[in-house]
Motif scaffolding. Structure first.
Motif, PDB file in Angstrom:
ATOM      1  N   ASP A  80       0.753  -1.102  -0.018  1.00  0.00           N
ATOM      2  CA  ASP A  80      -0.136  -0.034  -0.001  1.00  0.00           C
ATOM      3  C   ASP A  80       0.927   1.294  -0.060  1.00  0.00           C
ATOM      4  N   ASP A  81       2.185   1.165   0.017  1.00  0.00           N
ATOM      5  CA  ASP A  81       3.175   2.425  -0.038  1.00  0.00           C
ATOM      6  C   ASP A  81       4.561   1.682  -0.493  1.00  0.00           C
ATOM      7  N   GLU A  82       4.485   1.739  -1.814  1.00  0.00           N
ATOM      8  CA  GLU A  82       5.554   1.397  -2.464  1.00  0.00           C
ATOM      9  C   GLU A  82       6.963   2.123  -2.471  1.00  0.00           C
ATOM     10  N   ASP A  83       6.474   3.362  -2.029  1.00  0.00           N
ATOM     11  CA  ASP A  83       7.688   4.547  -2.093  1.00  0.00           C
ATOM     12  C   ASP A  83       8.451   4.044  -0.624  1.00  0.00           C
ATOM     13  N   ALA A  84       7.644   3.496   0.370  1.00  0.00           N
ATOM     14  CA  ALA A  84       8.085   3.002   1.634  1.00  0.00           C
ATOM     15  C   ALA A  84       8.961   1.940   1.406  1.00  0.00           C
ATOM     16  N   VAL A  85       8.459   0.885   0.939  1.00  0.00           N
ATOM     17  CA  VAL A  85       8.996  -0.427   0.604  1.00  0.00           C
ATOM     18  C   VAL A  85      10.652  -0.019  -0.097  1.00  0.00           C
ATOM     19  N   THR A  86      10.346   0.614  -1.229  1.00  0.00           N
ATOM     20  CA  THR A  86      11.656   0.974  -1.908  1.00  0.00           C
ATOM     21  C   THR A  86      12.657   1.734  -1.068  1.00  0.00           C
ATOM     22  N   GLY A  87      12.222   2.793  -0.329  1.00  0.00           N
ATOM     23  CA  GLY A  87      13.020   3.576   0.278  1.00  0.00           C
ATOM     24  C   GLY A  87      13.580   2.559   1.419  1.00  0.00           C
ATOM     25  N   ALA A  88      13.028   2.005   2.328  1.00  0.00           N
ATOM     26  CA  ALA A  88      13.328   0.690   3.265  1.00  0.00           C
ATOM     27  C   ALA A  88      14.599   0.019   2.544  1.00  0.00           C
ATOM     28  N   ALA A  89      14.274  -0.619   1.224  1.00  0.00           N
ATOM     29  CA  ALA A  89      15.280  -1.537   0.691  1.00  0.00           C
ATOM     30  C   ALA A  89      16.571  -0.732   0.502  1.00  0.00           C
ATOM     31  N   LEU A  90      16.477   0.489  -0.252  1.00  0.00           N
ATOM     32  CA  LEU A  90      17.586   1.122  -0.415  1.00  0.00           C
ATOM     33  C   LEU A  90      18.476   1.544   0.757  1.00  0.00           C
ATOM     34  N   ARG A  91      18.070   1.783   1.903  1.00  0.00           N
ATOM     35  CA  ARG A  91      18.446   2.256   3.340  1.00  0.00           C
ATOM     36  C   ARG A  91      19.207   0.903   3.639  1.00  0.00           C
ATOM     37  N   HIS A  92      18.310  -0.213   3.256  1.00  0.00           N
ATOM     38  CA  HIS A  92      19.117  -1.570   3.943  1.00  0.00           C
ATOM     39  C   HIS A  92      20.442  -1.720   3.047  1.00  0.00           C
ATOM     40  N   LEU A  93      20.391  -1.615   1.780  1.00  0.00           N
ATOM     41  CA  LEU A  93      21.431  -1.799   1.075  1.00  0.00           C
ATOM     42  C   LEU A  93      22.753  -0.794   1.257  1.00  0.00           C
ATOM     43  N   ALA A  94      22.380   0.530   1.535  1.00  0.00           N
ATOM     44  CA  ALA A  94      23.206   1.336   2.032  1.00  0.00           C
ATOM     45  C   ALA A  94      23.889   1.147   3.330  1.00  0.00           C
ATOM     46  N   GLU A  95      23.111   0.362   4.190  1.00  0.00           N
ATOM     47  CA  GLU A  95      23.725   0.114   5.397  1.00  0.00           C
ATOM     48  C   GLU A  95      24.405  -1.223   5.536  1.00  0.00           C
ATOM     49  N   ASP A  96      24.599  -2.159   4.676  1.00  0.00           N
ATOM     50  CA  ASP A  96      25.329  -3.200   4.331  1.00  0.00           C
ATOM     51  C   ASP A  96      26.672  -3.120   4.109  1.00  0.00           C
ATOM     52  N   GLU A  99      20.657  -1.608  -6.007  1.00  0.00           N
ATOM     53  CA  GLU A  99      19.798  -0.313  -5.721  1.00  0.00           C
ATOM     54  C   GLU A  99      19.109  -0.172  -7.324  1.00  0.00           C
ATOM     55  N   SER A 100      19.599  -0.221  -8.421  1.00  0.00           N
ATOM     56  CA  SER A 100      18.901  -0.223  -9.757  1.00  0.00           C
ATOM     57  C   SER A 100      17.749  -1.118  -9.664  1.00  0.00           C
ATOM     58  N   ALA A 101      17.957  -2.418  -9.090  1.00  0.00           N
ATOM     59  CA  ALA A 101      16.831  -3.208  -9.309  1.00  0.00           C
ATOM     60  C   ALA A 101      15.611  -3.025  -8.449  1.00  0.00           C
ATOM     61  N   VAL A 102      16.087  -2.764  -7.178  1.00  0.00           N
ATOM     62  CA  VAL A 102      15.148  -2.239  -6.095  1.00  0.00           C
ATOM     63  C   VAL A 102      14.298  -0.960  -6.345  1.00  0.00           C
ATOM     64  N   THR A 103      15.117  -0.011  -7.238  1.00  0.00           N
ATOM     65  CA  THR A 103      14.347   1.274  -7.658  1.00  0.00           C
ATOM     66  C   THR A 103      13.424   1.032  -8.893  1.00  0.00           C
ATOM     67  N   GLU A 104      13.567  -0.076  -9.557  1.00  0.00           N
ATOM     68  CA  GLU A 104      12.765  -0.285 -10.765  1.00  0.00           C
ATOM     69  C   GLU A 104      11.651  -1.087 -10.607  1.00  0.00           C
ATOM     70  N   ASP A 105      11.728  -2.232  -9.492  1.00  0.00           N
ATOM     71  CA  ASP A 105      10.535  -3.001  -9.054  1.00  0.00           C
ATOM     72  C   ASP A 105      10.549  -3.301  -7.549  1.00  0.00           C
ATOM     73  N   THR A 106       9.271  -2.854  -7.184  1.00  0.00           N
ATOM     74  CA  THR A 106       8.974  -3.066  -5.786  1.00  0.00           C
ATOM     75  C   THR A 106       8.971  -4.246  -5.267  1.00  0.00           C
ATOM     76  N   ALA A 107       8.549  -5.285  -5.954  1.00  0.00           N
ATOM     77  CA  ALA A 107       8.717  -6.658  -5.559  1.00  0.00           C
ATOM     78  C   ALA A 107      10.079  -7.210  -5.640  1.00  0.00           C
ATOM     79  N   GLU A 108      11.028  -6.804  -6.275  1.00  0.00           N
ATOM     80  CA  GLU A 108      12.618  -6.723  -6.035  1.00  0.00           C
ATOM     81  C   GLU A 108      13.042  -6.261  -4.699  1.00  0.00           C
TER      82      GLU A 108
END
Length: 114
Positions: A21-37, A49-58
């Motif tokens: 219900d909030d794809e931007d929140a999911v994408t943002g959380a994934a990007l933060r997760h990747l940045a912190e790894d 980062e490219s994959a998660v930005t292009e596809d919320t399922a990813e």
């Protein structure tokens, strides 16, 4: 002896349908997760980062942690895991999505074989 009697390994299958219900929140959380790894190499990080930005399922796949499902379960050690995500058409009223359907088939098979 049967496999149940001789093997210590168990395959646990879980099928989860999530509503985004909030794809931007999911994408943002994934990007933060990747940045912190700290263990993720830069080239792999850029690709992810490219994959998660292009596809919320990813993006969701980067946030799901199957190790967390069994972490803390006494007497269990996760030895292998794989998971994937995909966009689906979902109709909760459709008989196609009856969660008990597989259980009924397994029970019938056990009745015939057991």
């Amino acid at each position: 002896m049967s496999t149940e009697e001789t093997s210590r390994f168990v395959r646990l299958r879980v099928d989860i349908v999530l509503e985004l219900d909030d794809e931007d929140a999911v994408t943002g959380a994934a990007l933060r997760h990747l940045a912190e790894d700290p263990e993720l190499p830069d080239a792999e990080r850029a690709h992810a980062e490219s994959a998660v930005t292009e596809d919320t399922a990813e993006a969701l796949a980067y946030l799901v942690d199957p190790f967390g499902l069994v972490n803390g379960v006494p007497g269990v050690e996760l030895v292998q895991a794989s998971w994937s995500t995909e966009r689906i058409d979902y109709d909760p009223d459709s008989p196609e999505w009856d969660l008990d359907e597989d259980d009924d088939k397994e029970d019938d098979a056990m009745d015939r074989n057991g």
